[in-house]
Enzyme design. Structure first.
Site, PDB file in Angstrom:
ATOM      1  N   GLU A  35      -9.520 -10.060  -7.715  1.00  0.00           N
ATOM      2  CA  GLU A  35      -8.594  -8.946  -7.473  1.00  0.00           C
ATOM      3  C   GLU A  35      -7.405  -8.985  -8.439  1.00  0.00           C
ATOM      4  O   GLU A  35      -6.922  -7.929  -8.881  1.00  0.00           O
ATOM      5  CB  GLU A  35      -8.128  -8.979  -6.015  1.00  0.00           C
ATOM      6  CG  GLU A  35      -9.272  -8.680  -5.044  1.00  0.00           C
ATOM      7  CD  GLU A  35      -8.937  -8.950  -3.584  1.00  0.00           C
ATOM      8  OE1 GLU A  35      -9.824  -8.707  -2.728  1.00  0.00           O
ATOM      9  OE2 GLU A  35      -7.812  -9.403  -3.280  1.00  0.00           O
ATOM     10  N   ASN A  73      -2.040  -0.063   7.011  1.00  0.00           N
ATOM     11  CA  ASN A  73      -1.490  -1.339   7.463  1.00  0.00           C
ATOM     12  C   ASN A  73      -0.626  -2.054   6.437  1.00  0.00           C
ATOM     13  O   ASN A  73      -0.543  -3.277   6.426  1.00  0.00           O
ATOM     14  CB  ASN A  73      -2.616  -2.236   7.991  1.00  0.00           C
ATOM     15  CG  ASN A  73      -3.671  -2.514   6.945  1.00  0.00           C
ATOM     16  OD1 ASN A  73      -3.531  -2.098   5.809  1.00  0.00           O
ATOM     17  ND2 ASN A  73      -4.711  -3.237   7.333  1.00  0.00           N
ATOM     18  N   TYR A 111     -12.697  -1.852  -3.162  1.00  0.00           N
ATOM     19  CA  TYR A 111     -13.153  -2.013  -1.775  1.00  0.00           C
ATOM     20  C   TYR A 111     -14.663  -1.850  -1.635  1.00  0.00           C
ATOM     21  O   TYR A 111     -15.153  -1.526  -0.544  1.00  0.00           O
ATOM     22  CB  TYR A 111     -12.427  -1.021  -0.870  1.00  0.00           C
ATOM     23  CG  TYR A 111     -10.990  -1.406  -0.549  1.00  0.00           C
ATOM     24  CD1 TYR A 111     -10.700  -2.512   0.259  1.00  0.00           C
ATOM     25  CD2 TYR A 111      -9.910  -0.670  -1.040  1.00  0.00           C
ATOM     26  CE1 TYR A 111      -9.387  -2.869   0.551  1.00  0.00           C
ATOM     27  CE2 TYR A 111      -8.594  -1.022  -0.742  1.00  0.00           C
ATOM     28  CZ  TYR A 111      -8.348  -2.122   0.056  1.00  0.00           C
ATOM     29  OH  TYR A 111      -7.051  -2.478   0.360  1.00  0.00           O
ATOM     30  N   LYS A 145       0.820  -1.216   0.000  1.00  0.00           N
ATOM     31  CA  LYS A 145       0.000   0.000   0.000  1.00  0.00           C
ATOM     32  C   LYS A 145       0.857   1.270   0.000  1.00  0.00           C
ATOM     33  O   LYS A 145       2.081   1.204   0.204  1.00  0.00           O
ATOM     34  CB  LYS A 145      -0.945  -0.068   1.204  1.00  0.00           C
ATOM     35  CG  LYS A 145      -1.945  -1.253   1.133  1.00  0.00           C
ATOM     36  CD  LYS A 145      -2.882  -1.278   2.347  1.00  0.00           C
ATOM     37  CE  LYS A 145      -3.911  -2.392   2.246  1.00  0.00           C
ATOM     38  NZ  LYS A 145      -4.855  -2.352   3.411  1.00  0.00           N
ATOM     39  N   HIS A 163      -2.062  -5.494   1.488  1.00  0.00           N
ATOM     40  CA  HIS A 163      -3.338  -6.179   1.277  1.00  0.00           C
ATOM     41  C   HIS A 163      -3.055  -7.642   0.989  1.00  0.00           C
ATOM     42  O   HIS A 163      -2.054  -7.979   0.369  1.00  0.00           O
ATOM     43  CB  HIS A 163      -4.062  -5.576   0.064  1.00  0.00           C
ATOM     44  CG  HIS A 163      -5.257  -6.375  -0.365  1.00  0.00           C
ATOM     45  ND1 HIS A 163      -6.472  -6.287   0.284  1.00  0.00           N
ATOM     46  CD2 HIS A 163      -5.414  -7.312  -1.341  1.00  0.00           C
ATOM     47  CE1 HIS A 163      -7.330  -7.131  -0.295  1.00  0.00           C
ATOM     48  NE2 HIS A 163      -6.708  -7.755  -1.284  1.00  0.00           N
TER      49      HIS A 163
HETATM   50  N1  UDP Z   1      -9.616  -0.695   7.585  1.00  0.00           N
HETATM   51  C1  UDP Z   1      -9.688   0.461   8.340  1.00  0.00           C
HETATM   52  N2  UDP Z   1     -10.345   0.418   9.555  1.00  0.00           N
HETATM   53  C2  UDP Z   1     -10.942  -0.720  10.027  1.00  0.00           C
HETATM   54  C3  UDP Z   1     -10.848  -1.893   9.245  1.00  0.00           C
HETATM   55  C4  UDP Z   1     -10.187  -1.843   8.028  1.00  0.00           C
HETATM   56  O1  UDP Z   1      -9.190   1.498   7.936  1.00  0.00           O
HETATM   57  O2  UDP Z   1     -11.512  -0.707  11.117  1.00  0.00           O
HETATM   58  C5  UDP Z   1      -8.908  -0.670   6.284  1.00  0.00           C
HETATM   59  C6  UDP Z   1      -7.543  -1.343   6.346  1.00  0.00           C
HETATM   60  O3  UDP Z   1      -6.652  -0.662   5.458  1.00  0.00           O
HETATM   61  C7  UDP Z   1      -7.863  -2.734   5.853  1.00  0.00           C
HETATM   62  C8  UDP Z   1      -8.901  -2.437   4.760  1.00  0.00           C
HETATM   63  O4  UDP Z   1      -9.678  -1.375   5.309  1.00  0.00           O
HETATM   64  O5  UDP Z   1      -6.728  -3.409   5.360  1.00  0.00           O
HETATM   65  C9  UDP Z   1      -9.793  -3.596   4.404  1.00  0.00           C
HETATM   66  O6  UDP Z   1     -10.402  -4.106   5.591  1.00  0.00           O
HETATM   67  P1  UDP Z   1     -10.523  -5.660   5.854  1.00  0.00           P
HETATM   68  O7  UDP Z   1     -11.435  -5.848   7.004  1.00  0.00           O
HETATM   69  O8  UDP Z   1     -10.853  -6.365   4.571  1.00  0.00           O
HETATM   70  O9  UDP Z   1      -9.049  -6.056   6.338  1.00  0.00           O
HETATM   71  P2  UDP Z   1      -7.894  -6.919   5.637  1.00  0.00           P
HETATM   72  O10 UDP Z   1      -8.561  -7.984   4.810  1.00  0.00           O
HETATM   73  O11 UDP Z   1      -7.094  -5.946   4.806  1.00  0.00           O
HETATM   74  O12 UDP Z   1      -7.087  -7.477   6.765  1.00  0.00           O
HETATM   75 MG    MG Z   2     -10.047  -7.870   3.419  1.00  0.00          MG
END
Ligand code: UDP
Ligand code: MG
Length: 139
Positions: free
Chosen positions: A128, A114, A51, A11, A117
């Site tokens: 994706e 974070n 997203y 990212k 992805h």
């Molecule tokens: N995210 C965020 N706040 C939250 C949860 C997710 O900003 O409370 C963002 C974060 O960058 C995350 C992305 O949204 O990686 C997608 O969320 P997901 O729950 O799919 O998490 P991932 O699969 O990336 O672990």
């Molecule tokens: Mg996810």
């Protein structure tokens, strides 16, 4: 449905901080082969579509802003049991909850920013990968 591929994005925070090299080293050391990779920048429309599943969540606007503010590295990774093994390698969404040694524990700043992805299913890995690499001969 193949089970040996996953999709990742390093990212914008990873690119900004110069962490692309170290993160790719972690990925290849864990046994993943890079099947396709590119440096690219998502548009707002791209990020909203990618997203879309999160569009009703309170963090959606911030997520789109973050994911479009600079370049990302998008890649298709190959390994047996790719989706699950890559999720283990990156760690929990929130770096504070991520296991020691995981990519998010090492390189992520917060639950929002974070670092990486990782696809959450074989089906989404395919969707994706197509989103970023449609038309390539790897499919
Ligand atoms: N995210 C965020 N706040 C939250 C949860 C997710 O900003 O409370 C963002 C974060 O960058 C995350 C992305 O949204 O990686 C997608 O969320 P997901 O729950 O799919 O998490 P991932 O699969 O990336 O672990
Ligand atoms: Mg996810």
């Amino acid at each position: 449905m193949r089970t040996d591929r996953t999709f990742t994005m390093l990212k914008p925070d990873s690119v900004e901080k110069g962490n692309v090299g170290p993160i790719l080293e972690k990925i290849t050391s864990a046994g993943f082969r890079i099947a396709a990779m590119k440096l690219t920048q998502m548009t707002v429309a791209d990020a909203q579509a990618f997203y879309a599943i999160h569009k009703e969540r309170p963090f959606f606007g911030e997520l789109v802003q973050y994911m479009t503010r600079g370049p990302i590295v998008a890649a298709i990774l190959e390994k047996e049991n790719a989706v699950e093994d890559f999720r283990t390698l990156i760690g929990a969404t929130n770096p504070e909850e991520a296991a020691e040694g995981t990519i998010r524990k090492l390189y992520a700043a917060s639950i929002g920013e974070n670092a990486v992805h990782g696809s959450d299913s074989d089906e989404n890995a395919e969707i994706e990968s197509q989103f970023h690499f449609a038309g390539r001969e790897i499919f």
